[in-house]
Design a protein around this motif. Structure first.
Motif, mmCIF file in Angstrom:
data_model
loop_
_atom_site.group_PDB
_atom_site.id
_atom_site.type_symbol
_atom_site.label_atom_id
_atom_site.label_comp_id
_atom_site.label_asym_id
_atom_site.label_seq_id
_atom_site.Cartn_x
_atom_site.Cartn_y
_atom_site.Cartn_z
ATOM 1 N N GLY A 1 12.689 14.511 -2.343
ATOM 2 C CA GLY A 1 13.711 13.475 -2.460
ATOM 3 C C GLY A 1 13.209 12.093 -2.108
ATOM 4 O O GLY A 1 13.529 11.114 -2.780
ATOM 5 N N GLU A 2 12.436 11.981 -1.036
ATOM 6 C CA GLU A 2 11.864 10.702 -0.615
ATOM 7 C C GLU A 2 10.449 10.966 -0.110
ATOM 8 O O GLU A 2 10.240 11.243 1.064
ATOM 9 C CB GLU A 2 12.704 10.058 0.489
ATOM 10 N N GLN A 3 9.503 10.881 -0.996
ATOM 11 C CA GLN A 3 8.118 11.167 -0.659
ATOM 12 C C GLN A 3 7.324 9.859 -0.622
ATOM 13 O O GLN A 3 7.404 9.057 -1.541
ATOM 14 C CB GLN A 3 7.521 12.114 -1.699
ATOM 15 N N ILE A 4 6.570 9.654 0.447
ATOM 16 C CA ILE A 4 5.762 8.448 0.577
ATOM 17 C C ILE A 4 4.413 8.659 -0.121
ATOM 18 O O ILE A 4 3.748 9.668 0.098
ATOM 19 C CB ILE A 4 5.541 8.081 2.055
ATOM 20 N N TRP A 5 4.066 7.722 -0.977
ATOM 21 C CA TRP A 5 2.767 7.729 -1.650
ATOM 22 C C TRP A 5 1.983 6.523 -1.138
ATOM 23 O O TRP A 5 2.532 5.444 -0.958
ATOM 24 C CB TRP A 5 2.954 7.630 -3.159
ATOM 25 N N ARG A 6 0.688 6.718 -0.906
ATOM 26 C CA ARG A 6 -0.177 5.664 -0.380
ATOM 27 C C ARG A 6 -1.238 5.259 -1.411
ATOM 28 O O ARG A 6 -1.683 6.072 -2.204
ATOM 29 C CB ARG A 6 -0.877 6.137 0.892
ATOM 30 N N LYS A 7 -1.639 4.008 -1.317
ATOM 31 C CA LYS A 7 -2.667 3.490 -2.214
ATOM 32 C C LYS A 7 -4.014 4.102 -1.833
ATOM 33 O O LYS A 7 -4.328 4.254 -0.653
ATOM 34 C CB LYS A 7 -2.735 1.971 -2.116
ATOM 35 N N ALA A 8 -4.787 4.458 -2.852
ATOM 36 C CA ALA A 8 -6.094 5.081 -2.649
ATOM 37 C C ALA A 8 -6.964 4.783 -3.860
ATOM 38 O O ALA A 8 -6.523 4.134 -4.807
ATOM 39 C CB ALA A 8 -5.933 6.591 -2.472
ATOM 40 N N VAL A 9 -8.164 5.268 -3.823
ATOM 41 C CA VAL A 9 -9.078 5.189 -4.962
ATOM 42 C C VAL A 9 -9.157 6.585 -5.564
ATOM 43 O O VAL A 9 -9.336 7.569 -4.852
ATOM 44 C CB VAL A 9 -10.475 4.704 -4.510
ATOM 45 N N SER B 1 0.804 -1.224 0.000
ATOM 46 C CA SER B 1 0.000 0.000 0.000
ATOM 47 C C SER B 1 0.840 1.279 0.000
ATOM 48 O O SER B 1 0.279 2.369 0.036
ATOM 49 C CB SER B 1 -0.938 0.009 1.212
ATOM 50 N N THR B 2 2.161 1.164 -0.030
ATOM 51 C CA THR B 2 3.018 2.357 -0.046
ATOM 52 C C THR B 2 4.142 2.207 -1.059
ATOM 53 O O THR B 2 4.570 1.096 -1.394
ATOM 54 C CB THR B 2 3.652 2.642 1.335
ATOM 55 N N VAL B 3 4.613 3.356 -1.518
ATOM 56 C CA VAL B 3 5.760 3.416 -2.417
ATOM 57 C C VAL B 3 6.518 4.704 -2.094
ATOM 58 O O VAL B 3 5.914 5.711 -1.722
ATOM 59 C CB VAL B 3 5.304 3.352 -3.902
ATOM 60 N N VAL B 4 7.841 4.650 -2.179
ATOM 61 C CA VAL B 4 8.665 5.835 -1.936
ATOM 62 C C VAL B 4 9.092 6.381 -3.291
ATOM 63 O O VAL B 4 9.670 5.657 -4.110
ATOM 64 C CB VAL B 4 9.895 5.516 -1.058
ATOM 65 N N VAL B 5 8.790 7.661 -3.525
ATOM 66 C CA VAL B 5 8.985 8.297 -4.826
ATOM 67 C C VAL B 5 9.925 9.490 -4.702
ATOM 68 O O VAL B 5 9.872 10.237 -3.721
ATOM 69 C CB VAL B 5 7.612 8.780 -5.373
ATOM 70 N N GLY C 1 -1.028 5.242 -11.491
ATOM 71 C CA GLY C 1 -1.965 4.130 -11.610
ATOM 72 C C GLY C 1 -1.388 2.884 -10.960
ATOM 73 O O GLY C 1 -0.240 2.518 -11.206
ATOM 74 N N ALA C 2 -2.158 2.240 -10.100
ATOM 75 C CA ALA C 2 -1.687 1.037 -9.415
ATOM 76 C C ALA C 2 -1.307 -0.045 -10.425
ATOM 77 O O ALA C 2 -0.315 -0.754 -10.243
ATOM 78 C CB ALA C 2 -2.747 0.528 -8.448
ATOM 79 N N SER C 3 -2.066 -0.148 -11.509
ATOM 80 C CA SER C 3 -1.756 -1.162 -12.527
ATOM 81 C C SER C 3 -0.423 -0.861 -13.214
ATOM 82 O O SER C 3 0.336 -1.777 -13.537
ATOM 83 C CB SER C 3 -2.876 -1.245 -13.559
ATOM 84 N N VAL D 1 -9.239 6.695 -14.553
ATOM 85 C CA VAL D 1 -10.659 6.990 -14.450
ATOM 86 C C VAL D 1 -11.046 6.995 -12.977
ATOM 87 O O VAL D 1 -10.500 6.232 -12.179
ATOM 88 C CB VAL D 1 -11.488 5.935 -15.220
ATOM 89 N N ARG D 2 -11.973 7.876 -12.627
ATOM 90 C CA ARG D 2 -12.469 7.926 -11.254
ATOM 91 C C ARG D 2 -12.861 6.524 -10.798
ATOM 92 O O ARG D 2 -13.557 5.801 -11.514
ATOM 93 C CB ARG D 2 -13.669 8.857 -11.196
ATOM 94 N N GLY D 3 -12.362 6.130 -9.619
ATOM 95 C CA GLY D 3 -12.639 4.804 -9.088
ATOM 96 C C GLY D 3 -11.491 3.820 -9.266
ATOM 97 O O GLY D 3 -11.489 2.759 -8.649
ATOM 98 N N ASP D 4 -10.507 4.157 -10.108
ATOM 99 C CA ASP D 4 -9.343 3.282 -10.290
ATOM 100 C C ASP D 4 -8.482 3.282 -9.034
ATOM 101 O O ASP D 4 -8.442 4.268 -8.287
ATOM 102 C CB ASP D 4 -8.476 3.764 -11.465
ATOM 103 N N ASP D 5 -7.752 2.191 -8.815
ATOM 104 C CA ASP D 5 -6.766 2.147 -7.737
ATOM 105 C C ASP D 5 -5.545 2.945 -8.170
ATOM 106 O O ASP D 5 -5.045 2.769 -9.296
ATOM 107 C CB ASP D 5 -6.353 0.705 -7.440
ATOM 108 N N VAL D 6 -5.099 3.835 -7.303
ATOM 109 C CA VAL D 6 -3.960 4.705 -7.603
ATOM 110 C C VAL D 6 -3.076 4.845 -6.365
ATOM 111 O O VAL D 6 -3.456 4.456 -5.263
ATOM 112 C CB VAL D 6 -4.420 6.113 -8.041
#
Length: 132
Positions: free
Chosen positions: A73-81, A58-62, A120-122, A96-101
């Motif tokens: 430099g190191e920003q945490i991104w979280r999974k959401a809709v 559910s997390t990625v460092v970007v 996009g999560a995909s 599209v609205r409703g996609d996992d991102v």
């Protein structure tokens, strides 16, 4: 010749006309159509995004940098809709609205300048599969 700066008393110089063309190019830039990706807004197209690590599902460092002076430099991104439609900053694919991102994590101190950006999560899953 009409004034580019909006004042009838001001005669534009060659430099101001040149800057006007440059800025208009950035603001109204369109990329040629591609079968793989939809056109991305000009500012997001110039953004540099690097995936540094994936601590959990559910997390990625970007690492994020943009030409408008925004750098993380190191920003945490979280999974959401996705609450609204947009574009993936990694691939340019339509979201599209409703996609996992994945979106930048909110902080109490301030809102980050890239708060509306999405991955996009995909797209991220596809990159993770290639890297493995």
């Amino acid at each position: 010749m009409s004034d580019l700066l909006g004042s009838p008393d001001l005669i534009p110089s060659v430099d101001s006309a040149r800057w006007h063309r440059i800025l208009n190019g950035f603001l109204h830039r369109t990329s040629p159509p591609s079968a793989k990706a939809a056109p991305v807004p000009a500012v997001e197209a110039a953004v540099r995004v690097v995936i540094l690590e994936r601590p959990s599902d559910s997390t990625v460092v970007v690492q994020w940098s943009s030409p408008v002076g925004c750098y993380y430099g190191e920003q945490i991104w979280r999974k959401a809709v996705a609450r609204k439609s947009g574009y993936c900053v990694l691939t340019g694919k339509r979201i599209v609205r409703g996609d996992d991102v994945f979106k930048p994590q909110r902080t109490r101190r301030r809102i980050c300048l890239n708060a509306s950006a999405m991955i996009g999560a995909s797209s991220l899953e596809a990159m993770t599969d290639i890297a493995s």
